[in-house]
Design a protein around this motif. Structure first.
Motif, PDB file in Angstrom:
ATOM      1  N   GLU A 117       0.851   4.001  -2.872  1.00  0.00           N
ATOM      2  CA  GLU A 117       0.562   5.405  -2.579  1.00  0.00           C
ATOM      3  C   GLU A 117       1.635   6.324  -3.153  1.00  0.00           C
TER       4      GLU A 117
ATOM      5  N   ARG B 271       0.828  -1.203   0.000  1.00  0.00           N
ATOM      6  CA  ARG B 271       0.000   0.000   0.000  1.00  0.00           C
ATOM      7  C   ARG B 271       0.863   1.255   0.000  1.00  0.00           C
TER       8      ARG B 271
ATOM      9  N   ARG C 296       1.071   6.401  -6.843  1.00  0.00           N
ATOM     10  CA  ARG C 296      -0.169   7.123  -7.118  1.00  0.00           C
ATOM     11  C   ARG C 296       0.054   8.631  -7.057  1.00  0.00           C
ATOM     12  N   GLN C 297       0.751   9.081  -6.036  1.00  0.00           N
ATOM     13  CA  GLN C 297       0.999  10.510  -5.886  1.00  0.00           C
ATOM     14  C   GLN C 297       1.853  11.049  -7.021  1.00  0.00           C
TER      15      GLN C 297
ATOM     16  N   ASP D 195      -5.412   3.262  -0.590  1.00  0.00           N
ATOM     17  CA  ASP D 195      -4.778   4.554  -0.360  1.00  0.00           C
ATOM     18  C   ASP D 195      -4.470   4.682   1.124  1.00  0.00           C
TER      19      ASP D 195
END
Length: 249
Positions: free
Chosen positions: A17, A13, A20-21, A91
């Protein structure tokens, strides 16, 4: 300021994250290709399986697309996909209580199963009664019927492993195995299964199951442990190999 509950975050995760950012910020622009899995693992200082699980999570969210023979690409809809990721619980800003079996990393689950279910099989060989052995045999036949119909024999597979857990005579271990199967029904496992589940892989699994059954029928704990270890290690390899074949490296 009152103390807040501290909850551990699964490594995949945290990796998801970060990626993703970077996508949302434009560092990895829509349509661009992500670095190869091995390069991401090196830059992040983590294992490739952890990166693989993070990429599977991002694929489930719709943030990336895996193109066979080409690579992994950022989708055009990264902002809406990021919101979807919040709903899936991958997230880090999502509800921390969402750390359920359905969100466990698939390869992490497989590693745990190798350790735990090998001992479950050994206990089953030592304690199984005739009714337990019959249930294990019946579940194997169910797998064979499902495979013969060109169906993915998931129901028979689940019944097989839970029948062995029931035969081991330990309710805590039975509950543990059941939680592994809750994870198996989660979105990350389902997506990985799209790469993994082929007739040849399931035929191999059925043959490995047969070895486990023979050992339990013979009430041979050592043989049952070894047979289950071999089966789950091979399954782990099949899962890993199927993902590696999908994107170009």
């Amino acid at each position: 300021m009152p103390l807040q509950t501290v909850a551990p975050h699964r490594l995949y995760r945290q990796i998801a994250e970060q990626l993703r950012q970077l996508m949302v910020s434009g560092e990895f622009a829509p349509g661009s290709r992500l670095p190869a899995e091995r390069d991401l693992a090196l830059q992040l200082g983590v294992s490739r399986p952890s990166v693989r699980e993070a990429l599977i999570a991002l694929e489930v969210e719709g943030m990336i697309e895996v193109r066979t023979g080409s690579g992994i690409y950022v989708q055009q809809t990264v902002h809406s996909s990021a919101r979807k990721g919040m709903a899936l619980g991958t997230d880090l800003g999502a509800d921390l209580d969402a750390d359920t079996p359905a969100n466990w990393g698939p390869l992490e689950v497989m590693s745990a199963r190798i350790l735990v279910e090998a001992e479950v099989a050994a206990l089953a060989a030592a304690h199984a009664q005739k009714s337990h052995i019959k249930a294990i045999q019946t579940s194997l036949k169910q797998m064979q019927r499902e495979a013969a119909r060109d169906e993915v024999p998931r129901e028979g597979d689940e019944a097989f492993h839970q029948a062995i857990a029931l035969a081991c005579g330990n309710s805590v271990l039975l509950d543990t195995v059941q939680r592994y199967w809750q994870a198996r029904h989660g979105p990350l496992f389902e997506r990985l299964g799209d790469y993994f589940e082929r007739p040849e892989s399931w035929q191999a699994a059925i043959e490995e199951h047969q070895a486990v059954v023979r050992a339990i029928e013979a009430h041979d704990p050592s043989a049952a442990r070894k047979a289950m270890q071999k089966h789950l290690k091979q399954a782990h390899k099949r899962y890993s190999a199927s993902w590696r074949r999908a994107p170009a490296r």
